[in-house]
Design an enzyme around this catalytic site. Structure first.
Site, PDB file in Angstrom:
ATOM      1  N   GLU A 129       0.844  -1.202   0.000  1.00  0.00           N
ATOM      2  CA  GLU A 129       0.000   0.000   0.000  1.00  0.00           C
ATOM      3  C   GLU A 129       0.877   1.249   0.000  1.00  0.00           C
ATOM      4  O   GLU A 129       1.888   1.320   0.699  1.00  0.00           O
ATOM      5  CB  GLU A 129      -0.889  -0.028   1.241  1.00  0.00           C
ATOM      6  CG  GLU A 129      -1.808   1.169   1.407  1.00  0.00           C
ATOM      7  CD  GLU A 129      -2.656   1.083   2.669  1.00  0.00           C
ATOM      8  OE1 GLU A 129      -3.645   1.818   2.758  1.00  0.00           O
ATOM      9  OE2 GLU A 129      -2.318   0.278   3.572  1.00  0.00           O
TER      10      GLU A 129
ATOM     11  N   LYS B 105      -9.332   2.736  -2.637  1.00  0.00           N
ATOM     12  CA  LYS B 105      -9.725   2.161  -1.345  1.00  0.00           C
ATOM     13  C   LYS B 105     -11.063   2.728  -0.886  1.00  0.00           C
ATOM     14  O   LYS B 105     -11.226   3.940  -0.741  1.00  0.00           O
ATOM     15  CB  LYS B 105      -8.624   2.460  -0.327  1.00  0.00           C
ATOM     16  CG  LYS B 105      -8.752   1.759   1.015  1.00  0.00           C
ATOM     17  CD  LYS B 105      -7.496   2.038   1.834  1.00  0.00           C
ATOM     18  CE  LYS B 105      -7.497   1.359   3.178  1.00  0.00           C
ATOM     19  NZ  LYS B 105      -6.253   1.639   3.938  1.00  0.00           N
TER      20      LYS B 105
ATOM     21  N   CYS C 212      -5.654  -3.092   2.318  1.00  0.00           N
ATOM     22  CA  CYS C 212      -5.472  -3.060   3.771  1.00  0.00           C
ATOM     23  C   CYS C 212      -6.770  -3.243   4.556  1.00  0.00           C
ATOM     24  O   CYS C 212      -7.298  -4.342   4.649  1.00  0.00           O
ATOM     25  CB  CYS C 212      -4.757  -1.766   4.158  1.00  0.00           C
ATOM     26  SG  CYS C 212      -4.030  -1.791   5.820  1.00  0.00           S
TER      27      CYS C 212
END
Length: 257
Positions: free
Chosen positions: A41, A110, A144
């Protein structure tokens, strides 16, 4: 269907993006058998510094994107990497996938933003899931915190996703995510998970490493533990069928609704 997949567990340090990409290039040249490699990430900017995130943010066809696209062509390897994306004056925590011909197959933004490191204040949440196919294998990209939502991963598995790719920036403050949650997501859905974390310390964050490729039985195929390295494993989707014959979680989950 089979695919050779690698994870570049990068050691966080204060260096410019082209130096990071150079480290990746060295690893790819040493592992020419890979079909796909996953970087952590916010690989381009690093994690935990708003100044660096702003400094190295770019559009999905920016300077660093072009270099990684070229590297994909040079090494004949698809590459997924995390970066801060700027679009219409908004920042996104994104992960882009270039195929081995250097073409962008996906640019995942995300959707679930945690309060840690002020992510929910810095970034705009994405809206869409990102599902692609490589070597006939159906792949979804999550970033994540998104992997920590079983509902999200179950929804993807019910869309016949066979491999979850997860670039992450997990610190040692929350070890359960790297040690347990990612394995549980694989096990409870009978899918493969590639979990790509950073290692080392930067911006007062201790990144715990523990990058891993996990089989559909929830057991690691390979684990990076600590330190900078590239790990790799072959994924065979026949293993999914074998596991689901014994543990039909997906089929049985439909009885709950």
């Amino acid at each position: 269907m089979k695919i050779n997949i690698g994870i570049f567990q990068y050691e966080m340090q204060d260096e410019i993006p082209l130096e990071k990409i150079g480290r990746l290039e060295t690893q790819l040249n040493n592992n020419p058998q890979l079909d796909l490699v996953v970087c952590p990430e916010l690989f381009i900017s690093g994690y935990g510094s708003f100044e660096k995130i702003q400094q190295y943010s770019e559009t999905n066809d920016g300077k660093y994107a072009n270099r990684i696209s070229s590297l994909a062509i040079e090494t004949n390897t698809a590459i997924i990497y995390g970066y801060p994306e700027i679009s219409d004056d908004r920042l996104f925590n994104s992960a882009q996938l270039f195929d081995s011909k250097g073409l962008s197959m996906a640019n995942h933004r995300k959707k679930m933003l945690p309060p840690t490191a002020d992510e929910s204040k810095i970034f705009t949440p994405g809206q869409d899931s990102s599902i692609v196919s490589i070597n006939g294998i159906k792949i979804a990209i999550v970033i994540c915190y998104e992997l920590e939502f079983p509902e999200l991963i179950r929804e993807l598995a019910l869309q016949d996703v066979q491999l979850i790719i997860c670039p992450t920036g997990q610190s040692s403050n929350w070890p359960a995510a790297a040690l347990h949650n990612c394995r549980t997501r694989a096990f409870e859905n009978g899918i493969f998970v590639a979990y790509a974390n950073s290692t080392g310390k930067l911006n007062d964050i201790n990144f715990m490493g523990e990058s891993k490729i996990i089989g559909p039985d929830g057991i690691d195929l390979v684990n990076a533990e600590q330190g900078e390295k590239l790990i790799c494993a072959e994924i065979d989707t026949d293993d999914i069928l074998l596991v689901r014959e014994k543990l039909p979680y997906l089929d049985d989950s439909r009885k709950l609704y």
